[in-house]
Design a protein around this motif. Structure first.
Motif, PDB file in Angstrom:
ATOM      1  N   ARG A  59     -14.025 -33.153 -16.567  1.00  0.00           N
ATOM      2  CA  ARG A  59     -13.022 -32.082 -16.486  1.00  0.00           C
ATOM      3  C   ARG A  59     -13.064 -31.327 -15.169  1.00  0.00           C
ATOM      4  NH1 ARG A  59     -14.365 -33.095 -21.119  1.00  0.00           N
ATOM      5  NH2 ARG A  59     -12.666 -33.597 -22.544  1.00  0.00           N
ATOM      6  N   LYS A  70     -21.333 -33.832 -30.180  1.00  0.00           N
ATOM      7  CA  LYS A  70     -21.835 -32.695 -29.412  1.00  0.00           C
ATOM      8  C   LYS A  70     -20.732 -31.660 -29.304  1.00  0.00           C
ATOM      9  CE  LYS A  70     -20.979 -32.053 -25.456  1.00  0.00           C
ATOM     10  NZ  LYS A  70     -20.553 -31.834 -24.076  1.00  0.00           N
ATOM     11  N   GLU A  76     -19.798 -27.575 -27.818  1.00  0.00           N
ATOM     12  CA  GLU A  76     -20.247 -26.490 -26.947  1.00  0.00           C
ATOM     13  C   GLU A  76     -19.613 -25.202 -27.429  1.00  0.00           C
ATOM     14  OE1 GLU A  76     -20.338 -26.892 -22.712  1.00  0.00           O
ATOM     15  OE2 GLU A  76     -20.215 -29.064 -22.852  1.00  0.00           O
ATOM     16  N   ASP A 101     -14.704 -26.209 -24.819  1.00  0.00           N
ATOM     17  CA  ASP A 101     -14.745 -27.567 -24.285  1.00  0.00           C
ATOM     18  C   ASP A 101     -13.879 -28.498 -25.133  1.00  0.00           C
ATOM     19  OD1 ASP A 101     -16.042 -28.852 -21.997  1.00  0.00           O
ATOM     20  OD2 ASP A 101     -16.992 -30.145 -23.496  1.00  0.00           O
ATOM     21  N   GLU A 102     -14.369 -29.686 -25.424  1.00  0.00           N
ATOM     22  CA  GLU A 102     -13.629 -30.644 -26.250  1.00  0.00           C
ATOM     23  C   GLU A 102     -14.342 -30.739 -27.592  1.00  0.00           C
ATOM     24  OE1 GLU A 102     -13.960 -34.665 -24.837  1.00  0.00           O
ATOM     25  OE2 GLU A 102     -16.015 -34.372 -24.198  1.00  0.00           O
TER      26      GLU A 102
HETATM   27 MG    MG Z   1     -18.345 -32.330 -21.161  1.00  0.00          MG
END
Ligand code: MG
Ligand code: ATP
Length: 300
Positions: A23, A210, A212, A224-225
């Motif tokens: 990103r 994962k 964030e 984030d994603e």
């Molecule tokens: Mg990342």
């Protein structure tokens, strides 16, 4: 040297603030003051793909848009569980479809990982010590086994180019304090559980993921994603069979080629991997699109 693949575009009205592996982050310029705003970010997902901590020379067409649209879709599926950073999808034409305007947050210094199935780094630890992230597990589990409950297996957020290292829960507590640590753990586990509830009827297993979090006014906000093939291992449910590595929708596929003799690349050399052949690029693109279409039920 060739230019980096899909270098951050110049966007009038936005100031670049950071480029991660995938990103590019920009701060919008305030029209009145002419200064970069501190409260918002434009988060642009490029078509870059990373493997083994290297950004590869071969972009995967449409990947940034697939990841962005999938994260937006998941934010809605998770909206009752956790607030998220999304502010707007009104973005410059040059990055339409692959960018979002988000609230700029203080990010936790922890990668919040949850594992619902045993594989990858978790499997290596289990084979060595009988634990995953320090949590003792029964004997007899194998590659692809499902845990009775998802595990929280956090890791450090390593600076660019370095490996994230596993952290045990005590280390998370000392980094975040016990209250925030417990909230991050509980939310992470609930996110993968919800992810599997939603994905199961669509034929996808979320083996691990994962997320964030950032903090705003003392609350955890999902940033984030989320639940994409870049941040998660997605397995086709109908082919799930513990006892060996599972086929997957993530870049396991790129990794396989890089590790095969065909690539001529030696992971231990420390050198950058070679560009991907066209068919690996095309098949990887198809996997990302297939994951998006299966999950959301809409055509990409
Ligand atoms: Mg990342
Ligand atoms: P690195 O930036 O260390 O290379 P990465 O490869 O995971 O890590 P990308 O996913 O490419 O990074 O970039 C996204 C970056 O933006 C991450 O560092 C992530 O923590 C940060 N980020 C995401 N959402 C927000 C937000 N709302 N506020 C502040 N930072 C954010």
């Amino acid at each position: 040297m060739a230019d980096a693949p899909s270098a951050p575009p110049d966007l009038p009205g936005y100031v670049p603030v950071h480029s991660g592996k995938v990103r590019d982050l920009y701060a919008p310029v305030d029209e009145r003051t002419g200064e970069a705003r501190g409260d918002l970010l434009l988060l642009v997902a490029s078509d870059r793909i990373s493997a083994f901590d290297f950004v590869l020379d071969s972009p995967i067409p449409d990947k940034g848009e697939v990841l962005t649209r999938m994260s937006l879709w998941w934010f809605e599926q998770l909206a009752d569980l956790v607030p998220n950073h999304l502010v707007s999808t009104d973005v410059p034409d040059a990055v339409a479809g692959r960018a979002v305007v988000v609230r700029r947050l203080d990010m936790l210094p922890v990668e919040c990982v949850a594992r619902a199935y045993l594989t990858g780094g978790g499997l290596r630890e289990y084979r060595a010590d009988g634990t995953v992230s320090g949590i003792a597990l029964p004997d007899g589990l194998t590659d692809g086994s499902r845990f009775p409950e998802p595990l929280f297996t956090p890791s450090t957020k390593a600076p660019s180019g370095q490996h994230d290292e596993p952290m045990d829960y005590a280390a998370v507590e000392s980094a975040l304090g016990p209250d925030l640590a417990a909230r991050a753990r509980d939310l992470t586990v609930r996110i993968i559980a919800r992810g599997n509830e939603v994905a199961a009827p669509r034929g996808i297993i979320v083996a691990d993921t994962k997320v964030e979090f950032g903090v705003a006014d003392g609350d955890l906000v999902l940033a984030d994603e989320v639940l994409t093939p870049d941040s998660s291992r997605f397995w086709p449910a109908e082919q799930w069979e513990p006892g060996h590595p599972q086929p997957s929708y993530d870049k396991e596929f790129v990794r396989e080629w890089l590790l095969s003799p065909a690539s001529g690349w030696d992971k231990a050399s420390g050198e950058a991997p070679p560009p991907l052949p066209d068919d690996v690029v095309e098949r990887t693109r198809a996997k990302y699109v297939e994951a998006y279409e299966r999950l959301t039920g809409s055509t990409f």
